[in-house]
Design a protein around this motif. Structure first.
Motif, short mmCIF file in Angstrom:
data_model
loop_
_atom_site.label_atom_id
_atom_site.label_comp_id
_atom_site.label_asym_id
_atom_site.label_seq_id
_atom_site.Cartn_x
_atom_site.Cartn_y
_atom_site.Cartn_z
N THR A 63 0.84 -1.21 0.00
CA THR A 63 0.00 0.00 0.00
C THR A 63 0.87 1.25 0.00
N SER A 64 1.88 1.24 0.83
CA SER A 64 2.75 2.42 0.97
C SER A 64 3.61 2.64 -0.27
N VAL A 65 4.05 1.57 -0.92
CA VAL A 65 4.81 1.71 -2.16
C VAL A 65 3.96 2.45 -3.20
N ALA A 66 2.70 2.03 -3.32
CA ALA A 66 1.81 2.68 -4.29
C ALA A 66 1.55 4.13 -3.93
N VAL A 67 1.32 4.41 -2.64
CA VAL A 67 1.08 5.80 -2.21
C VAL A 67 2.32 6.65 -2.48
N GLY A 68 3.50 6.10 -2.16
CA GLY A 68 4.74 6.84 -2.39
C GLY A 68 5.00 7.14 -3.85
N ALA A 69 4.57 6.25 -4.73
CA ALA A 69 4.77 6.47 -6.16
C ALA A 69 3.82 7.52 -6.71
N LEU A 70 2.62 7.61 -6.15
CA LEU A 70 1.62 8.51 -6.70
C LEU A 70 1.95 9.98 -6.45
N THR A 71 2.55 10.30 -5.31
CA THR A 71 2.75 11.70 -4.96
C THR A 71 3.58 12.46 -6.00
#
Length: 465
Positions: free
Chosen positions: A118-126
């Motif tokens: 989940t955090s990998v995806a959130v970190g990529a989106l920013t």
């Protein structure tokens, strides 16, 4: 005739399609802010349900921060190769899946795995969404629109706290993750329907027909078949971290990473330890939480006002540096307010205002430092350096508290990273003095990237200046 898409965007009013893009990207970041902090909201309820101490979730929380770092460093660069939109949609899909799966998790091992992805995806989106907002905003409004988008992440945490307070009594902790999955699915659909690919990326990929359709919506008065769309900027061979250090960008890139590191060190130091430090400074536990919320609101106001101000400056680096310098001054004088809790809180809110003003303007400023082909890479690695600072900040705070430093003394030491951030971004501004506008802006002396409908491999030609 060559038509520079950046010039058209810069000279046109913000159209309905551009406003919609900024609004949807901000909405995505609001939901991302909630998703990133969902575990923190759920831990008190989960610890009771699983009959374990809250400290048992330390690993799960830590891998969440590590996932944000991995996403910023590695996945964000993919959008410079594959496009902003597909990478964003894939990331949102991953978040929807992992949030729903987390709602049904029964073991700590699976919780750790799911929170990491989940955090990998959130970190990529920013960095990806900031790049998209930056590329669709005219230069005179760019700092403000990026500030709106960045503020969404913080707002998601504020809204998420109130939402979790309502959900957990009714649905226990699982409702937090179900809500996160539903909200992420909603913004993913909005992204799919309402946000096109970056027009700069499409231009570099040679997709003239798609560029023409988008530009007709941004500037309806322009003839639909007028010339060949171009970008007046450098085209790097490939999106890679090495490109951030080519063509004289090495020192600037290093200074930008240092600034991100120091600014997020301060922000995450406050996010993790401020309630505890305020309690040690004389606040009741309840008032310490209220004070922390006021601090977060002050930071959001700082981000928005800095965006409005920065758009009126020809040298936005001056504003970014001045904001961090303001934070340095306030942190440095905090010992004057020892024994006066209310004044201490007011001073902290002013410091938070300056730090977030600098952080929000920094992201928009960095978006203009790099050409389209490596913009998300530059933002991703900048935020990656900041994520390292977000890990170091809470650790430093814990060490200072373990060493029995006083609350006011600990807070005043934040003047050091604030000063370093001010000096670093100020040095970037000095190095860029006299170099003109951002790459791709009208009047830039960079070579023109000219693409045509015949380009099928995403290649471009770079004529000599």
């Amino acid at each position: 005739m060559a038509v520079n898409v950046v010039e058209i965007i810069d000279r046109s009013r913000m159209s309905a399609v551009q406003i919609r893009i900024v609004a949807i990207c901000a909405a995505v970041l609001i939901v991302d802010g909630f998703d990133a902090q969902a575990l923190g909201f759920a831990i008190p309820s989960m610890s009771k349900d699983w009959t374990v101490s809250p400290s048992a979730f330390t690993t799960a929380a830590t891998v969440g921060v590590a996932g944000l770092l991995v996403g910023s460093l590695l996945v964000g660069a993919l959008s410079d190769r594959w496009g902003r939109r597909p990478v964003t949609l894939v990331g949102l899909g991953v978040i929807v899946l992992t949030m729903f799966l987390t709602a049904g998790v029964t073991t700590m091992g699976w919780l750790i795995v799911l929170r990491f992805f989940t955090s990998v995806a959130v970190g990529a989106l920013t960095p990806n969404l900031i790049a998209l907002v930056s590329e669709y905003s005219p230069q005179r409004r760019r700092m403000f629109t990026v500030a709106i988008a960045i503020s969404g992440f913080s707002l998601g945490g504020v809204i998420g706290g109130f939402l979790a307070a309502w959900l957990i009594p009714a649905t226990h902790w699982r409702g937090v993750f179900v809500a996160g999955g539903i909200l992420t699915l909603i913004v993913a659909i909005a992204m799919l329907v309402g946000v096109p690919e970056s027009v700069r990326f499409l231009t570099m990929a040679g997709r003239q027909a798609a560029v023409g359709r988008i530009m007709a919506r941004i500037d309806p008065l322009r003839p639909a078949q007028e010339g060949t769309f171009t970008l007046l900027e450098e085209k790097t061979a490939r999106a890679s971290v090495g490109a951030l250090f080519q063509h004289g960008r090495g020192v600037v890139t290093g200074l930008i990473w240092l600034t991100f590191f120091m600014s997020l060190l301060v922000l995450y130091f406050g996010a993790n330890w401020l309630p505890t430090i305020l309690a040690g400074a004389g606040f009741t536990p309840t008032n310490a939480l209220i004070g922390t919320s006021i601090f977060n609101i002050a930071m959001m106001i700082g981000a928005l006002l800095s965006g409005l101000t920065a758009d009126r400056l020809r040298r936005p680096a001056i504003l970014v540096s001045a904001a961090f310098a303001g934070a340095f001054v306030v942190f440095a004088i905090l010992p004057l307010f020892g024994g006066m809790p209310v004044l201490l809180l007011v001073a902290l809110c002013v410091a938070g205002f300056f730090v977030q003003a600098g952080q929000a303007s920094l992201a928009a400023f960095v978006g203009g430092l790099y050409p389209t082909s490596i913009r998300a890479t530059g933002l991703g690695w900048g935020f990656g350096a900041g994520r390292v600072g977000s890990i170091v900040g809470p650790l430093v705070g814990g060490l200072l508290m373990a060493a029995s430093f006083g609350a006011v003394t600990i807070l005043s030491l934040l003047a050091i990273p604030a000063a370093v951030a001010a000096l670093a971004v100020g040095a970037v501004g000095l190095r860029r003095r006299g170099t003109g506008a951002e790459v791709g802006a009208p009047g830039s002396d960079e070579g023109a990237v000219v693409v045509s409908d015949d380009a099928t491999d995403g290649s471009t030609s770079l004529p000599r200046p």
